[in-house]
Design an enzyme around this catalytic site. Structure first.
Site, mmCIF file in Angstrom:
data_model
loop_
_atom_site.group_PDB
_atom_site.id
_atom_site.type_symbol
_atom_site.label_atom_id
_atom_site.label_comp_id
_atom_site.label_asym_id
_atom_site.label_seq_id
_atom_site.Cartn_x
_atom_site.Cartn_y
_atom_site.Cartn_z
ATOM 1 N N ASN A 11 2.060 -4.700 -5.699
ATOM 2 C CA ASN A 11 2.130 -5.975 -4.998
ATOM 3 C C ASN A 11 3.463 -6.650 -5.273
ATOM 4 O O ASN A 11 3.820 -6.900 -6.419
ATOM 5 C CB ASN A 11 0.983 -6.881 -5.455
ATOM 6 C CG ASN A 11 -0.378 -6.299 -5.102
ATOM 7 O OD1 ASN A 11 -0.898 -6.555 -4.036
ATOM 8 N ND2 ASN A 11 -0.940 -5.499 -6.002
ATOM 9 N N ASP B 271 -1.609 -2.587 -9.399
ATOM 10 C CA ASP B 271 -3.060 -2.460 -9.473
ATOM 11 C C ASP B 271 -3.397 -1.071 -9.974
ATOM 12 O O ASP B 271 -2.957 -0.062 -9.394
ATOM 13 C CB ASP B 271 -3.699 -2.702 -8.104
ATOM 14 C CG ASP B 271 -3.644 -4.165 -7.692
ATOM 15 O OD1 ASP B 271 -3.284 -5.006 -8.536
ATOM 16 O OD2 ASP B 271 -3.950 -4.462 -6.526
ATOM 17 N N LYS C 245 -8.435 1.273 3.941
ATOM 18 C CA LYS C 245 -7.999 -0.122 3.996
ATOM 19 C C LYS C 245 -6.764 -0.258 4.871
ATOM 20 O O LYS C 245 -5.967 0.687 5.003
ATOM 21 C CB LYS C 245 -7.708 -0.655 2.590
ATOM 22 C CG LYS C 245 -6.750 0.176 1.751
ATOM 23 C CD LYS C 245 -6.736 -0.337 0.317
ATOM 24 C CE LYS C 245 -5.984 0.577 -0.619
ATOM 25 N NZ LYS C 245 -6.010 0.104 -2.020
ATOM 26 N N ARG D 133 -10.261 -6.884 -13.226
ATOM 27 C CA ARG D 133 -11.123 -7.575 -12.278
ATOM 28 C C ARG D 133 -12.320 -6.681 -11.969
ATOM 29 O O ARG D 133 -12.157 -5.564 -11.484
ATOM 30 C CB ARG D 133 -10.324 -7.915 -11.017
ATOM 31 C CG ARG D 133 -9.138 -8.833 -11.307
ATOM 32 C CD ARG D 133 -8.098 -8.797 -10.216
ATOM 33 N NE ARG D 133 -7.478 -7.473 -10.112
ATOM 34 C CZ ARG D 133 -6.619 -7.135 -9.153
ATOM 35 N NH1 ARG D 133 -6.277 -8.009 -8.230
ATOM 36 N NH2 ARG D 133 -6.099 -5.915 -9.126
ATOM 37 N N GLU E 220 -2.009 0.192 -5.946
ATOM 38 C CA GLU E 220 -1.170 -0.668 -5.116
ATOM 39 C C GLU E 220 -0.019 -1.199 -5.975
ATOM 40 O O GLU E 220 -0.125 -1.281 -7.199
ATOM 41 C CB GLU E 220 -1.942 -1.861 -4.535
ATOM 42 C CG GLU E 220 -2.955 -1.506 -3.477
ATOM 43 C CD GLU E 220 -3.570 -2.734 -2.812
ATOM 44 O OE1 GLU E 220 -2.995 -3.846 -2.942
ATOM 45 O OE2 GLU E 220 -4.611 -2.588 -2.160
ATOM 46 N N LYS F 81 0.840 -1.200 0.000
ATOM 47 C CA LYS F 81 0.000 0.000 0.000
ATOM 48 C C LYS F 81 0.877 1.252 0.000
ATOM 49 O O LYS F 81 0.725 2.145 -0.833
ATOM 50 C CB LYS F 81 -0.924 -0.003 1.214
ATOM 51 C CG LYS F 81 -1.707 -1.288 1.448
ATOM 52 C CD LYS F 81 -2.665 -1.625 0.335
ATOM 53 C CE LYS F 81 -3.603 -2.751 0.710
ATOM 54 N NZ LYS F 81 -2.949 -4.060 0.932
ATOM 55 N N ARG G 76 -15.618 -3.790 -4.701
ATOM 56 C CA ARG G 76 -14.252 -4.310 -4.778
ATOM 57 C C ARG G 76 -14.114 -5.244 -5.972
ATOM 58 O O ARG G 76 -14.965 -6.102 -6.202
ATOM 59 C CB ARG G 76 -13.886 -5.049 -3.492
ATOM 60 C CG ARG G 76 -13.932 -4.191 -2.248
ATOM 61 C CD ARG G 76 -13.874 -5.037 -0.984
ATOM 62 N NE ARG G 76 -15.043 -5.888 -0.862
ATOM 63 C CZ ARG G 76 -15.234 -6.761 0.123
ATOM 64 N NH1 ARG G 76 -14.302 -6.891 1.064
ATOM 65 N NH2 ARG G 76 -16.317 -7.496 0.172
ATOM 66 N N ARG H 252 -4.830 -5.720 -12.894
ATOM 67 C CA ARG H 252 -3.571 -6.221 -12.350
ATOM 68 C C ARG H 252 -2.587 -6.342 -13.513
ATOM 69 O O ARG H 252 -2.770 -7.134 -14.430
ATOM 70 C CB ARG H 252 -3.785 -7.568 -11.669
ATOM 71 C CG ARG H 252 -2.518 -8.345 -11.351
ATOM 72 C CD ARG H 252 -1.559 -7.625 -10.386
ATOM 73 N NE ARG H 252 -2.197 -7.272 -9.144
ATOM 74 C CZ ARG H 252 -2.361 -8.098 -8.111
ATOM 75 N NH1 ARG H 252 -1.947 -9.340 -8.206
ATOM 76 N NH2 ARG H 252 -2.932 -7.682 -7.002
#
Length: 330
Positions: free
Chosen positions: A293, A283, A170, A235, A291, A135, A243, A220
């Site tokens: 990852n 993301d 979050k 997604r 984000e 994050k 979400r 992603r």
């Protein structure tokens, strides 16, 4: 370490540190995609869980088992006999444990760093795993992001939401859409949500301005050694949810990267490479990075299935280059 790489790659040993293999969903698991590719190449493939990694008398070892994998959703692996081996005997170690990113995760990275110092290629770099919180790391690229704040203070969060309108809050250590909430200035539950996610002001959280383009997919984007795969997995939120996480009922579609996606990758890639992050997942919602990852990015299998790519193959190509460089320096 092994002394030479044979023509078919068989003289490469790969240890995989992961969550229990019996509990994965092989049809969508990116670690499993990596294991299938390693086996296809003829690499020695060894399975470990985080608790199997230990340091004794200055040497990092692993309780590991040879593993055979099969692309079969009902019968996908067979383990051989476990044996304790020094990690320095391996060429590559993949650290693929899922969050939560807790102190136990950090302790394992300390051990993997010792293995790295002994000449093992560790993906991703253990220090980068500690430093590049998924994050917080977007703060290094403000030009790519919507307004956001990282805080534990309720008054700061309320002021942010009052200034920016509908927002998302979050935790910093989760995954898969866990404990993500919307916040609006007039939400009667706003204070309760803030108290819950911050654990009454004890935990830092991230607050971001809501991006309405989530209805067009939370993409992603996978980068291997700084190079993006040409397709992302968009997604889409499930019914009655905001979400896009597949773990929360969303569905995915592999889509080509846009010009803006490539621009975001160009902003982020040099820093990923500098930190030794070989495999990362960005993301992106709409035009904005949300984000980065680095612990156990997913979506390899979905993108490969849709477009015939071999993202794990690209990853191993990059890792083997590092193995060859290490051997050349011996």
């Amino acid at each position: 370490m092994n002394s030479a790489i044979t023509e078919n790659g068989g003289n490469i040993s790969v240890g995989v540190v992961m969550d229990p293999i019996a509990s994965i969903k092989p049809y969508k698991d990116s670690t499993f995609a990596m294991m299938l590719e390693a086996q296809r190449r003829g690499y020695e493939l060894l399975y470990m869980e985080p608790g199997d990694v230990e340091l004794v008398d200055g040497e990092v070892c692993g309780r590991m088992a040879p593993v055979e994998v099969r692309d079969n959703n009902d019968d996908w692996f067979t383990l051989g006999d476990y044996a304790r081996r020094p990690l320095a005997e391996l060429d590559i170690v993949l650290m693929r444990r899922d969050p939560p990113f807790d102190m136990d995760y950090i302790y394992v990275t300390y051990l993997l760093e010792r293995a790295q110092d002994a000449g093992v290629v560790v993906m991703n770099d253990p220090q980068a795993l500690r430093d590049a919180n998924e994050k917080c790391f977007i703060a290094w690229f403000p030009q790519c992001c919507v307004p956001m704040a990282i805080t534990r203070r309720a008054d700061t969060i309320r002021r942010f939401v009052d200034d920016h309108g509908l927002s998302v809050i979050k935790p910093l250590d989760g995954m898969g859409g866990e404990s993500i909430f919307q916040l609006s200035p007039d939400d009667p539950n706003r204070n309760v949500i803030i108290e819950t996610v911050t654990d009454h002001g004890r935990e830092l959280v991230m607050v971001q301005r809501y991006i309405p383009e989530i209805t067009q997919g939370d993409k992603r984007i996978l980068l291997v050694d700084g190079e993006p795969a040409p397709y992302a997995l968009a997604r889409y939120p499930g019914q009655g949810d905001f979400r896009g996480n597949l773990a929360k009922g969303g569905h995915g579609e592999a889509v080509a990267l846009s010009d803006r996606d490539y621009w975001i990758c160009e902003q982020v890639a040099p820093e990923l490479k500098r930190r030794g992050i070989v495999f990362a997942g960005l993301d992106v919602i709409g035009d904005w990075l949300t984000e980065i990852n680095v612990t156990s990015p997913t979506c390899i299998r979905e993108i490969d299935a849709a477009h015939g790519t071999n993202i794990a193959g690209d990853m191993f190509d990059a890792l083997v280059q590092r193995v060859e460089a290490n051997r050349a320096g011996d």
